[in-house]
Enzyme design. Structure first.
Site, PDB file in Angstrom:
ATOM      1  N   PHE A 145     -47.448 -12.942  26.196  1.00  0.00           N
ATOM      2  CA  PHE A 145     -46.398 -13.082  27.211  1.00  0.00           C
ATOM      3  C   PHE A 145     -45.214 -13.911  26.724  1.00  0.00           C
ATOM      4  CE2 PHE A 145     -48.916 -12.672  31.475  1.00  0.00           C
ATOM      5  CZ  PHE A 145     -48.512 -11.357  31.603  1.00  0.00           C
ATOM      6  N   GLU A 146     -44.027 -13.605  27.222  1.00  0.00           N
ATOM      7  CA  GLU A 146     -42.818 -14.426  27.034  1.00  0.00           C
ATOM      8  C   GLU A 146     -42.542 -14.750  25.569  1.00  0.00           C
ATOM      9  OE1 GLU A 146     -41.966 -13.821  29.740  1.00  0.00           O
ATOM     10  OE2 GLU A 146     -42.292 -15.303  31.298  1.00  0.00           O
ATOM     11  N   GLY A 147     -42.745 -13.765  24.706  1.00  0.00           N
ATOM     12  CA  GLY A 147     -42.591 -13.982  23.274  1.00  0.00           C
ATOM     13  C   GLY A 147     -43.921 -14.375  22.671  1.00  0.00           C
TER      14      GLY A 147
END
Length: 567
Positions: A397-399
Protein backbone atom coordinates in the site's frame (compact mmCIF):
# COMPACT_ATOMS: atom_id res chain seq x y z
CA UNK A 1 25.51 14.01 19.88
CA UNK A 2 26.02 16.16 16.80
CA UNK A 3 25.26 19.86 16.61
CA UNK A 4 22.86 20.82 13.85
CA UNK A 5 24.11 23.16 11.15
CA UNK A 6 21.42 23.14 8.51
CA UNK A 7 19.27 20.20 7.53
CA UNK A 8 15.68 19.36 6.84
CA UNK A 9 15.85 16.15 8.88
CA UNK A 10 17.45 17.52 11.99
CA UNK A 11 17.22 14.28 13.99
CA UNK A 12 20.19 13.07 11.92
CA UNK A 13 22.29 16.06 12.90
CA UNK A 14 21.39 17.42 16.31
CA UNK A 15 20.65 16.42 19.85
CA UNK A 16 16.87 16.26 20.26
CA UNK A 17 15.30 17.21 23.57
CA UNK A 18 12.84 14.83 25.19
CA UNK A 19 10.89 17.89 26.31
CA UNK A 20 10.17 18.74 22.66
CA UNK A 21 9.09 15.20 21.75
CA UNK A 22 5.43 14.20 21.78
CA UNK A 23 4.71 10.81 23.36
CA UNK A 24 1.56 8.81 24.18
CA UNK A 25 2.08 9.79 27.82
CA UNK A 26 1.31 13.36 26.71
CA UNK A 27 -2.25 12.47 25.72
CA UNK A 28 -4.71 14.99 27.08
CA UNK A 29 -8.24 14.18 28.24
CA UNK A 30 -9.54 14.99 24.76
CA UNK A 31 -7.16 12.45 23.21
CA UNK A 32 -8.21 9.76 25.69
CA UNK A 33 -11.87 10.51 25.01
CA UNK A 34 -11.33 10.18 21.24
CA UNK A 35 -9.50 6.86 21.73
CA UNK A 36 -12.32 5.53 23.91
CA UNK A 37 -15.03 6.73 21.51
CA UNK A 38 -13.32 5.15 18.50
CA UNK A 39 -12.68 1.89 20.32
CA UNK A 40 -16.30 1.68 21.48
CA UNK A 41 -17.54 2.40 17.97
CA UNK A 42 -15.44 -0.46 16.60
CA UNK A 43 -16.38 -2.93 19.33
CA UNK A 44 -20.09 -2.05 19.55
CA UNK A 45 -20.91 -1.18 15.93
CA UNK A 46 -18.27 -2.62 13.60
CA UNK A 47 -17.46 -5.96 15.28
CA UNK A 48 -21.04 -7.30 15.20
CA UNK A 49 -21.14 -6.66 11.43
CA UNK A 50 -17.69 -7.98 10.51
CA UNK A 51 -19.01 -11.33 9.29
CA UNK A 52 -21.34 -9.58 6.83
CA UNK A 53 -18.60 -7.13 5.84
CA UNK A 54 -16.21 -10.01 5.13
CA UNK A 55 -18.88 -11.41 2.79
CA UNK A 56 -18.84 -8.07 0.93
CA UNK A 57 -22.27 -6.93 2.02
CA UNK A 58 -21.18 -3.38 1.32
CA UNK A 59 -24.41 -1.80 2.57
CA UNK A 60 -23.10 -2.48 6.09
CA UNK A 61 -19.87 -0.62 5.32
CA UNK A 62 -21.71 2.37 3.87
CA UNK A 63 -23.99 2.56 6.92
CA UNK A 64 -21.02 2.38 9.31
CA UNK A 65 -19.17 5.14 7.45
CA UNK A 66 -22.22 7.36 7.89
CA UNK A 67 -22.34 6.51 11.59
CA UNK A 68 -18.64 7.40 11.87
CA UNK A 69 -19.41 10.69 10.15
CA UNK A 70 -22.14 11.45 12.69
CA UNK A 71 -19.60 10.91 15.47
CA UNK A 72 -17.18 13.35 13.81
CA UNK A 73 -14.55 10.68 13.19
CA UNK A 74 -14.21 11.45 9.46
CA UNK A 75 -13.46 15.16 9.85
CA UNK A 76 -10.96 14.92 12.69
CA UNK A 77 -8.02 16.50 10.85
CA UNK A 78 -10.00 18.63 8.37
CA UNK A 79 -9.87 22.42 8.98
CA UNK A 80 -12.87 23.95 10.75
CA UNK A 81 -13.32 26.42 7.90
CA UNK A 82 -13.94 23.46 5.61
CA UNK A 83 -16.45 21.76 7.89
CA UNK A 84 -14.05 19.55 9.84
CA UNK A 85 -13.24 19.42 13.55
CA UNK A 86 -9.52 20.23 13.18
CA UNK A 87 -8.59 18.09 16.17
CA UNK A 88 -5.01 17.76 14.96
CA UNK A 89 -2.70 15.05 13.67
CA UNK A 90 -2.36 13.38 17.06
CA UNK A 91 -6.12 12.86 17.30
CA UNK A 92 -6.25 11.63 13.70
CA UNK A 93 -3.49 9.14 14.52
CA UNK A 94 -5.37 7.93 17.59
CA UNK A 95 -8.50 7.39 15.50
CA UNK A 96 -6.57 5.45 12.83
CA UNK A 97 -4.86 3.27 15.44
CA UNK A 98 -8.09 2.37 17.23
CA UNK A 99 -10.02 1.88 14.00
CA UNK A 100 -7.55 -0.86 12.99
CA UNK A 101 -9.46 -3.45 15.00
CA UNK A 102 -12.25 -3.03 12.44
CA UNK A 103 -10.09 -4.90 9.91
CA UNK A 104 -11.58 -4.54 6.40
CA UNK A 105 -13.82 -1.71 7.55
CA UNK A 106 -10.77 0.28 8.67
CA UNK A 107 -9.54 0.26 5.05
CA UNK A 108 -12.83 1.69 3.78
CA UNK A 109 -12.78 4.25 6.58
CA UNK A 110 -9.15 5.17 5.86
CA UNK A 111 -9.94 5.62 2.17
CA UNK A 112 -12.68 8.03 3.14
CA UNK A 113 -10.86 10.10 5.74
CA UNK A 114 -7.41 10.16 4.16
CA UNK A 115 -6.66 9.80 0.49
CA UNK A 116 -10.32 10.30 -0.42
CA UNK A 117 -11.08 13.51 1.48
CA UNK A 118 -7.69 15.20 1.79
CA UNK A 119 -7.06 16.08 -1.88
CA UNK A 120 -10.18 18.27 -1.81
CA UNK A 121 -9.72 19.50 1.77
CA UNK A 122 -6.05 20.46 1.36
CA UNK A 123 -5.79 21.35 -2.32
CA UNK A 124 -9.31 22.00 -3.59
CA UNK A 125 -10.90 25.36 -4.44
CA UNK A 126 -13.51 26.98 -2.20
CA UNK A 127 -16.27 25.93 -4.55
CA UNK A 128 -15.01 22.32 -4.63
CA UNK A 129 -14.85 22.22 -0.84
CA UNK A 130 -18.33 23.69 -0.51
CA UNK A 131 -19.77 21.25 -3.03
CA UNK A 132 -18.14 17.99 -1.96
CA UNK A 133 -16.71 18.11 1.57
CA UNK A 134 -19.95 18.35 3.61
CA UNK A 135 -21.23 15.04 2.21
CA UNK A 136 -17.81 13.37 2.47
CA UNK A 137 -17.34 14.40 6.11
CA UNK A 138 -20.85 13.32 7.05
CA UNK A 139 -20.39 10.01 5.27
CA UNK A 140 -23.35 10.66 3.01
CA UNK A 141 -21.04 10.27 0.03
CA UNK A 142 -18.08 7.92 -0.21
CA UNK A 143 -14.75 8.96 -1.72
CA UNK A 144 -12.09 6.89 -3.48
CA UNK A 145 -8.56 7.57 -4.70
CA UNK A 146 -7.74 6.50 -8.25
CA UNK A 147 -4.00 6.70 -8.95
CA UNK A 148 -2.67 3.19 -9.72
CA UNK A 149 -2.91 1.78 -13.25
CA UNK A 150 -2.23 -1.67 -14.71
CA UNK A 151 1.00 -0.43 -16.30
CA UNK A 152 2.09 1.97 -13.54
CA UNK A 153 2.13 0.90 -9.91
CA UNK A 154 5.05 2.45 -8.08
CA UNK A 155 5.85 4.65 -11.07
CA UNK A 156 2.70 6.77 -10.84
CA UNK A 157 4.01 9.47 -13.15
CA UNK A 158 3.96 7.04 -16.07
CA UNK A 159 0.15 6.98 -15.99
CA UNK A 160 -1.58 6.36 -19.32
CA UNK A 161 -4.98 7.86 -18.46
CA UNK A 162 -5.52 10.93 -20.65
CA UNK A 163 -7.49 14.15 -20.34
CA UNK A 164 -8.24 16.26 -23.41
CA UNK A 165 -9.92 19.66 -23.27
CA UNK A 166 -13.08 19.73 -25.38
CA UNK A 167 -13.61 22.30 -28.14
CA UNK A 168 -16.06 24.24 -25.96
CA UNK A 169 -13.38 24.56 -23.24
CA UNK A 170 -15.93 23.48 -20.60
CA UNK A 171 -14.90 19.86 -20.09
CA UNK A 172 -11.97 17.50 -20.06
CA UNK A 173 -12.58 14.17 -21.76
CA UNK A 174 -10.97 11.38 -19.68
CA UNK A 175 -10.03 7.95 -20.95
CA UNK A 176 -8.18 5.19 -19.15
CA UNK A 177 -8.30 2.52 -16.47
CA UNK A 178 -7.38 2.76 -12.80
CA UNK A 179 -6.60 -0.45 -10.95
CA UNK A 180 -7.15 -1.73 -7.40
CA UNK A 181 -9.29 1.19 -6.27
CA UNK A 182 -10.44 0.94 -2.65
CA UNK A 183 -14.15 1.69 -2.02
CA UNK A 184 -14.85 1.58 -5.76
CA UNK A 185 -18.00 -0.57 -5.50
CA UNK A 186 -19.86 2.07 -3.52
CA UNK A 187 -17.88 5.30 -4.07
CA UNK A 188 -19.75 8.40 -5.19
CA UNK A 189 -16.64 10.50 -5.86
CA UNK A 190 -13.28 9.48 -7.33
CA UNK A 191 -10.06 11.48 -7.14
CA UNK A 192 -8.61 10.63 -10.55
CA UNK A 193 -5.16 11.42 -11.91
CA UNK A 194 -4.75 11.83 -15.66
CA UNK A 195 -2.36 13.51 -18.08
CA UNK A 196 -3.71 16.57 -19.87
CA UNK A 197 -2.52 16.44 -23.47
CA UNK A 198 -0.64 13.29 -22.57
CA UNK A 199 2.00 15.09 -20.49
CA UNK A 200 0.55 17.29 -17.72
CA UNK A 201 -0.18 15.13 -14.68
CA UNK A 202 -3.38 16.52 -13.17
CA UNK A 203 -5.94 15.68 -10.47
CA UNK A 204 -9.69 15.61 -11.19
CA UNK A 205 -12.88 15.10 -9.19
CA UNK A 206 -14.96 12.53 -11.04
CA UNK A 207 -18.50 11.70 -9.96
CA UNK A 208 -19.86 8.19 -10.22
CA UNK A 209 -22.87 9.42 -12.19
CA UNK A 210 -20.88 10.91 -15.06
CA UNK A 211 -21.53 9.11 -18.31
CA UNK A 212 -18.74 6.68 -19.18
CA UNK A 213 -17.77 5.89 -15.57
CA UNK A 214 -17.93 2.20 -14.63
CA UNK A 215 -16.18 -0.35 -12.42
CA UNK A 216 -15.08 -3.93 -12.97
CA UNK A 217 -16.05 -6.93 -10.84
CA UNK A 218 -14.50 -7.31 -7.39
CA UNK A 219 -10.92 -8.52 -7.21
CA UNK A 220 -10.33 -11.79 -5.34
CA UNK A 221 -7.76 -10.90 -2.71
CA UNK A 222 -5.54 -12.69 -0.21
CA UNK A 223 -6.82 -10.57 2.66
CA UNK A 224 -9.01 -7.58 3.47
CA UNK A 225 -11.80 -9.53 1.81
CA UNK A 226 -14.43 -7.18 3.21
CA UNK A 227 -13.03 -4.14 1.42
CA UNK A 228 -14.05 -3.25 -2.11
CA UNK A 229 -11.27 -3.40 -4.69
CA UNK A 230 -12.14 -2.90 -8.34
CA UNK A 231 -10.84 -1.24 -11.47
CA UNK A 232 -12.28 2.15 -12.42
CA UNK A 233 -12.95 2.41 -16.16
CA UNK A 234 -13.19 5.82 -17.84
CA UNK A 235 -14.58 5.93 -21.38
CA UNK A 236 -14.91 9.43 -22.85
CA UNK A 237 -15.92 10.82 -19.46
CA UNK A 238 -16.71 14.54 -19.65
CA UNK A 239 -15.44 16.19 -16.47
CA UNK A 240 -16.18 19.90 -15.92
CA UNK A 241 -13.07 22.08 -15.98
CA UNK A 242 -14.00 23.37 -12.52
CA UNK A 243 -13.33 19.84 -11.22
CA UNK A 244 -9.59 20.14 -11.76
CA UNK A 245 -7.96 20.10 -8.32
CA UNK A 246 -5.17 22.66 -8.10
CA UNK A 247 -3.35 23.57 -11.29
CA UNK A 248 -3.12 21.61 -14.52
CA UNK A 249 0.22 19.79 -14.57
CA UNK A 250 0.66 20.00 -10.80
CA UNK A 251 -1.16 16.83 -9.84
CA UNK A 252 2.02 15.23 -8.53
CA UNK A 253 2.08 17.79 -5.69
CA UNK A 254 -1.33 16.57 -4.60
CA UNK A 255 -0.71 12.87 -5.23
CA UNK A 256 2.59 12.58 -3.40
CA UNK A 257 1.70 14.73 -0.41
CA UNK A 258 -1.62 12.97 0.11
CA UNK A 259 0.33 9.69 -0.05
CA UNK A 260 2.65 11.01 2.66
CA UNK A 261 -0.34 11.47 4.96
CA UNK A 262 -1.64 8.07 3.84
CA UNK A 263 1.66 6.46 4.82
CA UNK A 264 1.43 7.90 8.30
CA UNK A 265 -2.16 6.66 8.66
CA UNK A 266 -1.06 3.16 7.57
CA UNK A 267 1.63 3.25 10.25
CA UNK A 268 -1.05 4.05 12.84
CA UNK A 269 -3.40 1.28 11.71
CA UNK A 270 -0.47 -1.17 11.62
CA UNK A 271 0.32 -0.16 15.20
CA UNK A 272 -3.28 -0.86 16.19
CA UNK A 273 -3.21 -4.25 14.49
CA UNK A 274 0.07 -5.10 16.25
CA UNK A 275 -1.47 -4.36 19.64
CA UNK A 276 -4.50 -6.48 18.79
CA UNK A 277 -2.24 -9.35 17.69
CA UNK A 278 -0.37 -9.22 21.01
CA UNK A 279 -3.63 -9.24 22.95
CA UNK A 280 -4.95 -12.26 21.04
CA UNK A 281 -1.63 -14.14 21.35
CA UNK A 282 -1.21 -13.54 25.07
CA UNK A 283 -4.81 -14.45 25.94
CA UNK A 284 -4.50 -17.64 23.94
CA UNK A 285 -1.13 -18.47 25.53
CA UNK A 286 -2.63 -18.03 29.00
CA UNK A 287 -5.64 -20.25 28.22
CA UNK A 288 -3.85 -23.00 26.28
CA UNK A 289 -2.24 -25.65 28.49
CA UNK A 290 0.54 -27.96 27.38
CA UNK A 291 2.34 -30.51 29.58
CA UNK A 292 0.21 -29.40 32.51
CA UNK A 293 1.03 -25.70 32.39
CA UNK A 294 -0.04 -22.58 30.48
CA UNK A 295 1.69 -22.04 27.15
CA UNK A 296 2.67 -18.58 28.40
CA UNK A 297 4.91 -20.10 31.07
CA UNK A 298 7.38 -21.47 28.51
CA UNK A 299 10.41 -19.28 27.98
CA UNK A 300 10.50 -19.55 24.19
CA UNK A 301 6.91 -18.25 24.13
CA UNK A 302 7.95 -15.46 26.50
CA UNK A 303 10.79 -14.57 24.14
CA UNK A 304 8.35 -14.25 21.25
CA UNK A 305 5.97 -12.10 23.29
CA UNK A 306 8.83 -9.88 24.43
CA UNK A 307 10.01 -9.31 20.86
CA UNK A 308 6.45 -8.40 19.84
CA UNK A 309 6.13 -5.90 22.69
CA UNK A 310 9.56 -4.35 22.12
CA UNK A 311 8.85 -3.70 18.44
CA UNK A 312 5.43 -2.27 19.27
CA UNK A 313 6.88 0.10 21.87
CA UNK A 314 9.43 1.47 19.41
CA UNK A 315 6.80 1.70 16.69
CA UNK A 316 4.35 3.50 18.98
CA UNK A 317 7.06 5.94 20.09
CA UNK A 318 8.00 6.79 16.49
CA UNK A 319 4.41 7.07 15.22
CA UNK A 320 3.30 9.52 17.91
CA UNK A 321 6.56 11.46 17.78
CA UNK A 322 5.83 12.02 14.08
CA UNK A 323 2.19 12.88 14.78
CA UNK A 324 3.36 15.55 17.22
CA UNK A 325 5.85 16.95 14.70
CA UNK A 326 3.19 17.13 12.01
CA UNK A 327 0.71 18.76 14.35
CA UNK A 328 3.28 21.43 15.21
CA UNK A 329 3.96 21.91 11.51
CA UNK A 330 0.29 22.40 10.69
CA UNK A 331 -0.07 24.90 13.54
CA UNK A 332 2.97 26.81 12.25
CA UNK A 333 1.45 26.78 8.76
CA UNK A 334 -1.45 28.91 9.95
CA UNK A 335 0.96 31.58 11.16
CA UNK A 336 3.47 31.42 8.32
CA UNK A 337 1.04 31.27 5.42
CA UNK A 338 2.71 28.20 3.94
CA UNK A 339 0.49 25.87 1.94
CA UNK A 340 -0.43 22.28 2.72
CA UNK A 341 1.95 20.85 0.11
CA UNK A 342 5.03 22.56 1.52
CA UNK A 343 4.04 21.68 5.08
CA UNK A 344 3.37 18.00 4.44
CA UNK A 345 6.54 17.64 2.35
CA UNK A 346 8.63 18.57 5.42
CA UNK A 347 7.67 15.25 6.99
CA UNK A 348 7.92 13.01 3.93
CA UNK A 349 10.95 11.14 5.28
CA UNK A 350 9.37 10.58 8.70
CA UNK A 351 6.15 9.34 7.07
CA UNK A 352 8.10 6.86 4.95
CA UNK A 353 10.15 5.77 7.97
CA UNK A 354 7.01 5.04 9.95
CA UNK A 355 5.34 3.27 7.05
CA UNK A 356 8.26 0.89 6.53
CA UNK A 357 8.88 0.31 10.24
CA UNK A 358 5.24 -0.20 11.21
CA UNK A 359 4.28 -2.52 8.39
CA UNK A 360 7.34 -4.73 8.72
CA UNK A 361 7.01 -4.91 12.49
CA UNK A 362 3.35 -5.83 12.10
CA UNK A 363 4.14 -8.69 9.75
CA UNK A 364 6.72 -10.04 12.20
CA UNK A 365 4.36 -9.63 15.15
CA UNK A 366 1.29 -11.19 13.55
CA UNK A 367 3.42 -14.06 12.25
CA UNK A 368 4.61 -14.87 15.77
CA UNK A 369 1.05 -14.50 17.06
CA UNK A 370 -0.04 -17.19 14.61
CA UNK A 371 2.87 -19.37 15.76
CA UNK A 372 1.80 -19.00 19.39
CA UNK A 373 -1.69 -20.14 18.40
CA UNK A 374 -0.17 -23.23 16.78
CA UNK A 375 -2.52 -25.13 14.48
CA UNK A 376 -5.46 -23.05 15.64
CA UNK A 377 -3.79 -19.96 14.19
CA UNK A 378 -4.21 -21.50 10.76
CA UNK A 379 -7.96 -21.92 11.21
CA UNK A 380 -10.26 -19.29 9.69
CA UNK A 381 -12.52 -19.07 12.74
CA UNK A 382 -9.67 -17.57 14.76
CA UNK A 383 -9.25 -13.81 14.39
CA UNK A 384 -5.47 -14.06 14.18
CA UNK A 385 -5.76 -15.95 10.87
CA UNK A 386 -7.61 -12.99 9.36
CA UNK A 387 -5.11 -10.50 10.77
CA UNK A 388 -2.27 -12.53 9.26
CA UNK A 389 -3.77 -12.39 5.76
CA UNK A 390 -4.86 -8.76 6.11
CA UNK A 391 -1.48 -7.49 7.25
CA UNK A 392 0.49 -8.44 4.16
CA UNK A 393 -0.85 -5.71 1.86
CA UNK A 394 0.44 -2.93 4.12
CA UNK A 395 3.99 -3.33 2.80
CA UNK A 396 2.62 -2.70 -0.70
CA UNK A 397 0.00 0.00 0.00
CA UNK A 398 0.90 3.68 -0.52
CA UNK A 399 4.17 2.88 -2.28
CA UNK A 400 5.98 -0.40 -1.68
CA UNK A 401 8.46 -0.50 1.16
CA UNK A 402 11.22 -0.84 -1.43
CA UNK A 403 10.29 2.46 -3.10
CA UNK A 404 9.89 4.09 0.32
CA UNK A 405 13.41 3.01 1.22
CA UNK A 406 14.75 4.55 -1.96
CA UNK A 407 12.78 7.75 -1.27
CA UNK A 408 14.26 7.96 2.23
CA UNK A 409 17.80 7.38 0.97
CA UNK A 410 17.52 9.81 -1.94
CA UNK A 411 16.08 12.55 0.27
CA UNK A 412 18.63 12.33 3.06
CA UNK A 413 21.45 12.19 0.50
CA UNK A 414 20.12 15.27 -1.29
CA UNK A 415 19.71 17.25 1.94
CA UNK A 416 22.90 16.12 3.62
CA UNK A 417 25.22 18.68 5.20
CA UNK A 418 28.51 18.14 6.92
CA UNK A 419 27.96 17.71 10.68
CA UNK A 420 29.55 19.94 13.28
CA UNK A 421 32.04 18.73 15.82
CA UNK A 422 30.79 16.25 18.40
CA UNK A 423 30.20 17.21 21.99
CA UNK A 424 30.65 14.93 24.97
CA UNK A 425 27.55 13.22 26.26
CA UNK A 426 26.64 13.91 29.86
CA UNK A 427 26.77 10.92 32.17
CA UNK A 428 23.27 9.90 33.15
CA UNK A 429 20.07 8.20 32.11
CA UNK A 430 20.26 5.94 29.03
CA UNK A 431 23.84 7.01 28.35
CA UNK A 432 24.81 3.77 26.60
CA UNK A 433 21.80 4.05 24.30
CA UNK A 434 22.68 7.65 23.50
CA UNK A 435 26.26 6.61 22.75
CA UNK A 436 24.92 3.98 20.34
CA UNK A 437 22.82 6.66 18.65
CA UNK A 438 25.87 8.85 18.30
CA UNK A 439 27.78 5.97 16.70
CA UNK A 440 24.93 5.21 14.32
CA UNK A 441 24.79 8.85 13.24
CA UNK A 442 28.56 8.70 12.64
CA UNK A 443 27.97 5.63 10.50
CA UNK A 444 25.27 7.52 8.59
CA UNK A 445 27.59 10.41 7.79
CA UNK A 446 30.42 8.03 6.89
CA UNK A 447 28.09 6.17 4.53
CA UNK A 448 27.05 9.42 2.84
CA UNK A 449 30.69 10.42 2.44
CA UNK A 450 31.54 7.05 0.87
CA UNK A 451 28.53 7.21 -1.45
CA UNK A 452 29.65 10.59 -2.75
CA UNK A 453 33.36 9.75 -2.91
CA UNK A 454 32.85 6.45 -4.73
CA UNK A 455 30.12 7.68 -7.10
CA UNK A 456 27.46 5.36 -5.68
CA UNK A 457 24.61 7.89 -5.61
CA UNK A 458 22.64 6.51 -8.56
CA UNK A 459 20.06 4.71 -6.45
CA UNK A 460 18.30 3.37 -9.51
CA UNK A 461 21.34 1.12 -9.79
CA UNK A 462 22.77 1.11 -6.26
CA UNK A 463 19.54 -0.02 -4.66
CA UNK A 464 21.24 -2.20 -2.05
CA UNK A 465 23.13 0.84 -0.79
CA UNK A 466 19.93 2.88 -0.78
CA UNK A 467 18.23 0.18 1.30
CA UNK A 468 21.14 0.08 3.76
CA UNK A 469 21.12 3.86 4.12
CA UNK A 470 17.35 3.87 4.62
CA UNK A 471 17.49 1.08 7.20
CA UNK A 472 20.17 3.01 9.06
CA UNK A 473 17.98 6.13 9.11
CA UNK A 474 14.92 4.09 10.16
CA UNK A 475 16.86 2.51 13.03
CA UNK A 476 18.19 5.88 14.18
CA UNK A 477 14.68 7.34 14.22
CA UNK A 478 13.20 4.32 15.99
CA UNK A 479 15.88 4.08 18.66
CA UNK A 480 15.90 7.81 19.27
CA UNK A 481 12.10 7.92 19.54
CA UNK A 482 12.17 5.17 22.18
CA UNK A 483 15.06 6.79 24.07
CA UNK A 484 13.39 10.20 24.16
CA UNK A 485 10.04 8.76 25.25
CA UNK A 486 11.59 6.62 27.98
CA UNK A 487 13.76 9.45 29.25
CA UNK A 488 10.77 11.79 29.37
CA UNK A 489 8.63 9.26 31.23
CA UNK A 490 11.33 8.51 33.80
CA UNK A 491 11.96 12.20 34.44
CA UNK A 492 8.22 12.70 34.97
CA UNK A 493 7.27 9.64 37.02
CA UNK A 494 10.45 7.85 38.06
CA UNK A 495 12.42 4.83 36.94
CA UNK A 496 10.43 2.21 38.85
CA UNK A 497 7.18 3.23 37.15
CA UNK A 498 8.83 2.92 33.76
CA UNK A 499 10.79 -0.32 34.04
CA UNK A 500 8.99 -1.82 31.03
CA UNK A 501 9.81 1.18 28.84
CA UNK A 502 13.44 1.10 29.95
CA UNK A 503 13.75 -2.61 29.26
CA UNK A 504 12.22 -2.30 25.78
CA UNK A 505 14.45 0.64 24.88
CA UNK A 506 17.66 -1.04 25.99
CA UNK A 507 16.97 -4.35 24.27
CA UNK A 508 15.85 -2.77 21.01
CA UNK A 509 18.82 -0.40 20.89
CA UNK A 510 21.21 -3.29 21.42
CA UNK A 511 19.66 -5.67 18.89
CA UNK A 512 18.87 -3.11 16.17
CA UNK A 513 22.33 -1.56 16.26
CA UNK A 514 23.98 -4.99 16.08
CA UNK A 515 21.87 -5.92 13.06
CA UNK A 516 22.82 -2.70 11.24
CA UNK A 517 26.48 -3.17 12.12
CA UNK A 518 26.53 -6.65 10.56
CA UNK A 519 24.92 -5.28 7.41
CA UNK A 520 27.53 -2.53 7.30
CA UNK A 521 30.37 -5.05 7.58
CA UNK A 522 28.89 -7.11 4.76
CA UNK A 523 28.78 -4.02 2.52
CA UNK A 524 32.29 -2.73 3.18
CA UNK A 525 33.76 -4.20 0.01
CA UNK A 526 31.07 -2.64 -2.16
CA UNK A 527 31.49 0.74 -0.49
CA UNK A 528 35.23 0.38 -0.89
CA UNK A 529 35.80 2.13 2.43
CA UNK A 530 36.88 -0.27 5.15
CA UNK A 531 38.35 2.06 7.77
CA UNK A 532 35.64 3.97 9.57
CA UNK A 533 32.95 1.44 8.64
CA UNK A 534 34.70 -1.44 10.36
CA UNK A 535 35.63 0.68 13.42
CA UNK A 536 32.07 1.88 14.02
CA UNK A 537 30.53 -1.50 13.22
CA UNK A 538 32.86 -3.23 15.66
CA UNK A 539 31.80 -0.88 18.43
CA UNK A 540 28.11 -1.40 17.66
CA UNK A 541 28.46 -5.19 17.74
CA UNK A 542 29.80 -5.19 21.31
CA UNK A 543 27.84 -7.28 23.78
CA UNK A 544 25.32 -5.68 26.09
CA UNK A 545 25.91 -5.22 29.80
CA UNK A 546 22.31 -6.35 30.30
CA UNK A 547 21.20 -9.98 30.70
CA UNK A 548 19.06 -9.85 27.54
CA UNK A 549 17.38 -13.20 28.19
CA UNK A 550 16.33 -12.18 31.70
CA UNK A 551 15.15 -8.74 30.57
CA UNK A 552 13.00 -10.24 27.80
CA UNK A 553 11.40 -12.65 30.27
CA UNK A 554 10.59 -9.69 32.51
CA UNK A 555 9.02 -7.76 29.60
CA UNK A 556 6.89 -10.74 28.63
CA UNK A 557 5.74 -11.53 32.16
CA UNK A 558 4.37 -8.01 32.58
CA UNK A 559 2.28 -8.36 29.41
CA UNK A 560 1.23 -11.94 30.20
CA UNK A 561 -0.14 -10.75 33.54
CA UNK A 562 -2.15 -7.91 31.98
CA UNK A 563 -3.15 -9.93 28.86
CA UNK A 564 -2.57 -6.97 26.56
CA UNK A 565 0.18 -4.75 25.21
CA UNK A 566 1.57 -2.71 28.09
CA UNK A 567 4.49 -0.30 28.33
Amino acid sequence: MLIEKKANHHFLYSEISQADTFTPEDFEDEHKMIAEMTSKFVMNEVYPKLEKIEKQEFAETVTLIREAGELGLIGADIPVDDGGLELGKVSATIIAENMAAGRSFSIAFGGQTGIGALPIAYFGSHSQKNKYLPDILSGEKIAAYALTEPSSGTDAMSAKTTAVLTDCNKYYCLNGEKQWITNSAFADIFIVYAKVDGTKFTAFIVEKGYQGVSTSSEEKKMGLKGSSTRSLILENVRVPVENVIGDVGRGHIIAFNVLNIGRHKISATSLGSAKRSIELAVKYANERRQFGQPLSSFNLIKSKIADMVIKTYVNESAVYRTAGLMQNGFEEMKKSGHDFGATIARYAVECSINKVMSTEFLDQIVDEAVQIHGGYGYMAEYEIETLYRDSRINRIFEGTNEINRILIAATVLKNHVEPSEEIELEIGLLQREKQVLQLMKKLFHAAIESIKKNSLSDFNTEQEIAAFLADLVISIYGIESAVLRTEKSILNTGEEQNRQKLDCTRVYTHEASQKLALTALNMINHFGDEGIFSRIASLLIMSSSENIIFVKRRIAECVIEKERYHC
